[in-house]
Design an enzyme around this catalytic site. Structure first.
Site, PDB file in Angstrom:
ATOM      1  N   ARG A  35       0.850  -1.200   0.000  1.00 45.16           N
ATOM      2  CA  ARG A  35       0.000   0.000   0.000  1.00 45.16           C
ATOM      3  C   ARG A  35       0.886   1.251   0.000  1.00 45.16           C
ATOM      4  O   ARG A  35       0.601   2.222  -0.682  1.00 45.16           O
ATOM      5  CB  ARG A  35      -0.937   0.003   1.212  1.00 45.16           C
ATOM      6  CG  ARG A  35      -2.192  -0.836   0.997  1.00 45.16           C
ATOM      7  CD  ARG A  35      -3.194  -0.645   2.123  1.00 45.16           C
ATOM      8  NE  ARG A  35      -2.732  -1.253   3.359  1.00 45.16           N
ATOM      9  CZ  ARG A  35      -3.021  -2.496   3.742  1.00 45.16           C
ATOM     10  NH1 ARG A  35      -3.792  -3.248   2.994  1.00 45.16           N
ATOM     11  NH2 ARG A  35      -2.561  -2.969   4.878  1.00 45.16           N
ATOM     12  N   PHE A  65     -11.086  -5.448  -6.516  1.00 48.18           N
ATOM     13  CA  PHE A  65     -11.154  -6.293  -5.318  1.00 48.18           C
ATOM     14  C   PHE A  65     -10.714  -5.423  -4.130  1.00 48.18           C
ATOM     15  O   PHE A  65      -9.823  -5.791  -3.371  1.00 48.18           O
ATOM     16  CB  PHE A  65     -10.256  -7.532  -5.442  1.00 48.18           C
ATOM     17  CG  PHE A  65     -10.475  -8.333  -6.695  1.00 48.18           C
ATOM     18  CD1 PHE A  65     -11.524  -9.257  -6.764  1.00 48.18           C
ATOM     19  CD2 PHE A  65      -9.655  -8.173  -7.808  1.00 48.18           C
ATOM     20  CE1 PHE A  65     -11.723 -10.016  -7.921  1.00 48.18           C
ATOM     21  CE2 PHE A  65      -9.855  -8.917  -8.964  1.00 48.18           C
ATOM     22  CZ  PHE A  65     -10.879  -9.845  -9.015  1.00 48.18           C
ATOM     23  N   ASP A 108     -15.699  -3.774  -5.854  1.00 44.57           N
ATOM     24  CA  ASP A 108     -15.749  -5.010  -5.062  1.00 44.57           C
ATOM     25  C   ASP A 108     -17.171  -5.546  -5.147  1.00 44.57           C
ATOM     26  O   ASP A 108     -18.121  -4.792  -5.368  1.00 44.57           O
ATOM     27  CB  ASP A 108     -15.383  -4.722  -3.597  1.00 44.57           C
ATOM     28  CG  ASP A 108     -14.949  -5.984  -2.851  1.00 44.57           C
ATOM     29  OD1 ASP A 108     -13.735  -6.152  -2.623  1.00 44.57           O
ATOM     30  OD2 ASP A 108     -15.832  -6.808  -2.503  1.00 44.57           O
ATOM     31  N   CYS A 127      -2.687 -14.199  -3.787  1.00 40.37           N
ATOM     32  CA  CYS A 127      -2.436 -14.689  -2.419  1.00 40.37           C
ATOM     33  C   CYS A 127      -2.647 -16.202  -2.357  1.00 40.37           C
ATOM     34  O   CYS A 127      -2.843 -16.772  -1.293  1.00 40.37           O
ATOM     35  CB  CYS A 127      -3.305 -13.961  -1.401  1.00 40.37           C
ATOM     36  SG  CYS A 127      -5.052 -14.125  -1.723  1.00 40.37           S
TER      37      CYS A 127
HETATM   38  N1  SAH Z   1      -7.113  -5.267  -1.512  1.00 42.08           N
HETATM   39  C1  SAH Z   1      -7.816  -5.465  -0.281  1.00 42.08           C
HETATM   40  C2  SAH Z   1      -8.065  -6.934   0.033  1.00 42.08           C
HETATM   41  C3  SAH Z   1      -8.800  -7.704  -1.056  1.00 42.08           C
HETATM   42  S1  SAH Z   1      -9.628  -9.136  -0.464  1.00 42.08           S
HETATM   43  C4  SAH Z   1      -7.062  -4.756   0.859  1.00 42.08           C
HETATM   44  O1  SAH Z   1      -5.877  -4.383   0.685  1.00 42.08           O
HETATM   45  O2  SAH Z   1      -7.659  -4.544   1.913  1.00 42.08           O
HETATM   46  C5  SAH Z   1     -10.523  -9.662  -1.836  1.00 42.08           C
HETATM   47  C6  SAH Z   1     -11.823  -8.913  -2.088  1.00 42.08           C
HETATM   48  O3  SAH Z   1     -12.335  -9.380  -3.320  1.00 42.08           O
HETATM   49  C7  SAH Z   1     -12.941  -9.110  -1.082  1.00 42.08           C
HETATM   50  O4  SAH Z   1     -13.337  -7.859  -0.584  1.00 42.08           O
HETATM   51  C8  SAH Z   1     -14.097  -9.747  -1.873  1.00 42.08           C
HETATM   52  O5  SAH Z   1     -15.365  -9.195  -1.518  1.00 42.08           O
HETATM   53  C9  SAH Z   1     -13.767  -9.343  -3.278  1.00 42.08           C
HETATM   54  N2  SAH Z   1     -14.224 -10.221  -4.364  1.00 42.08           N
HETATM   55  C10 SAH Z   1     -14.128 -11.567  -4.462  1.00 42.08           C
HETATM   56  N3  SAH Z   1     -14.529 -11.977  -5.683  1.00 42.08           N
HETATM   57  C11 SAH Z   1     -14.883 -10.877  -6.375  1.00 42.08           C
HETATM   58  C12 SAH Z   1     -15.369 -10.633  -7.700  1.00 42.08           C
HETATM   59  N4  SAH Z   1     -15.533 -11.639  -8.565  1.00 42.08           N
HETATM   60  N5  SAH Z   1     -15.617  -9.362  -8.054  1.00 42.08           N
HETATM   61  C13 SAH Z   1     -15.454  -8.353  -7.194  1.00 42.08           C
HETATM   62  N6  SAH Z   1     -14.969  -8.508  -5.947  1.00 42.08           N
HETATM   63  C14 SAH Z   1     -14.701  -9.755  -5.540  1.00 42.08           C
END
Ligand code: SAH
Length: 395
Positions: free
Chosen positions: A209, A226, A248, A338
């Site tokens: 970040r 995401f 998201d 991940c």
């Molecule tokens: N980048 C974030 C963590 C991401 S976790 C951080 O730094 O805090 C992954 C996220 O992807 C979750 O919030 C989940 O709701 C979302 N997600 C999962 N599948 C998805 C999809 N097909 N489209 C959109 N969001 C999705």
């Protein structure tokens, strides 16, 4: 003490200090250890190898505590491991601990089955296996050396493999405040400790970040895919980006993201959210010819196991291909995975082939990983799960 005797030759991984024993390596269990009980591990020739926790129903029936016959698995053992985990964080953060960090990273800190995150004055922990479960109250008490209150978020799938129920609740010390705020790189965040992912925040992306903040200066348009609660999006704005769109599929996560943006003084004009499936959203951007200066892709774990690797690889390729096509000339992509089952080399190959299919000249400029408070024990490469690439499109 109950004893687990290994098959001839199967002591090798233990001698290399790998902390797991699979059922195929076990010749015999002498005695009748209860779920999570401490056992001695001995070679076929009877030599002592390790102490471990036994869970018959698990596909990894033994997780190892130590390799020292003279060290009992008692309060002193757990205290020592926590002290050592804390010392490592002091080292990696040069004595300057951040407000929020991971204090205990399971196997990699010699404590299989325990994750503990610090948010300011409080800790949120997860007990994920039967061995650690037996020492749950002790762990709560010992964590009070690092936090004034401890909450337990043991609502993870891996517990069912050890026959444990899901559990959340207060574990030790003071009750946590409803709102658990902390600063990271000058941004105010909140850990959603009661119902959010993990223990409430993605601490593993901390240094990434910061990197996104540094690289976002001057970016007119940022797309944070995401986004969860907007971690990367807020970092980009803080770094000087003009506009961020967070996408998201979870509206509650985006609602929290908007709250955080307001808390940090960003307006909805700068910080927008869209509840959508990222794959569909990227396709709609392609169709409407939208493009961005900086894109973050931080998808959930597409491969839970090695058997899902191929399908996951296709999903990573798809999403990267779609994103690459939306990059402005000179634009940057921060792409993460991940999934432990997809290693660095495979991930790079997937992204390279997405770039080839997109017919965009891109250059990889940084190879990224989980932060230093998520260490990887050298005898446990499985501990390395987060990987990322920063790529820059040709001007
Ligand atoms: N980048 C974030 C963590 C991401 S976790 C951080 O730094 O805090 C992954 C996220 O992807 C979750 O919030 C989940 O709701 C979302 N997600 C999962 N599948 C998805 C999809 N097909 N489209 C959109 N969001 C999705």
């Amino acid at each position: 003490m109950h004893t687990v005797i290994l098959k001839e030759g199967r002591e090798k991984s233990v001698l290399r200090r790998h902390p797991w024993i699979f059922s195929g390596a076990i010749r015999e269990v002498a005695g009748n250890p209860g779920v999570g009980e401490t056992v001695e591990i001995r070679s076929a020739r009877g030599e002592f190898l390790a102490h471990g926790a036994y869970a018959a129903s698990s596909h990894i029936p033994v997780k190892l505590w130590n390799f020292d016959e003279s060290e009992p698995i008692d309060e002193g053992f757990f205290r020592k491991r926590l002290t050592s985990a804390y010392a490592l964080r002091k080292t990696v953060f040069h004595g300057n601990l951040p407000d929020a960090y991971r204090l205990v990273c399971a196997e990699s800190d010699g404590l299989p089955g325990l994750v503990a995150d610090i948010y300011g004055e409080y800790a949120v922990c997860q007990i994920t296996g039967a061995g650690m479960e037996r020492h749950r109250e002790l762990i709560g008490t010992l964590l009070l050396d690092y936090a004034k209150g401890v909450y337990e978020r043991s609502d993870v799938d891996s517990r069912t493999k050890d026959g444990l129920p899901s559990r959340t609740g207060h574990l030790a010390g003071a009750a946590l405040p409803d709102v658990l705020e902390f600063k990271e790189n000058g941004i105010l965040y909140r850990a959603d400790w009661q119902s959010g992912h993990k223990t409430g925040f993605y601490l593993d992306q901390r240094k990434n970040r910061r990197l996104v903040a540094e690289c976002a200066a001057g970016a007119e348009s940022v797309l944070n895919c995401f986004s969860y609660t907007g971690g990367f999006g807020l970092a980009a704005l803080k770094g000087g980006a003009k506009h961020v769109l967070n996408v998201d599929s979870s509206e509650p996560a985006l609602e929290r993201a908007r709250e955080l943006a307001a808390l940090n003084g960003f307006s909805p004009d700068e910080f927008a959210t869209e509840t959508a499936d990222v794959f569909q959203f990227l396709r709609s951007c392609r169709d409407s010819r939208k493009s961005f200066d900086l894109i973050v892709l931080d998808p959930p774990k597409f491969a839970e196991t090695v058997s899902q690797r191929e399908r996951a690889a296709r999903a990573y390729k798809d999403v990267n291909l779609l994103a690459i096509k939306l990059l402005n000339p000179g634009g940057q992509l921060f792409s993460f995975s991940c999934s432990g089952a997809i290693d660095d080399a495979l991930f790079a190959k997937i992204v390279d082939s997405a770039a080839a299919d997109a017919r965009r000249p891109l250059r990889t400029v940084r190879w990224l990983s989980q932060g230093p408070d998520h260490p990887v024990l050298t005898s446990f490469p499985e501990g390395r799960y987060l990987k990322g690439l920063q790529l820059v499109a040709e001007v």
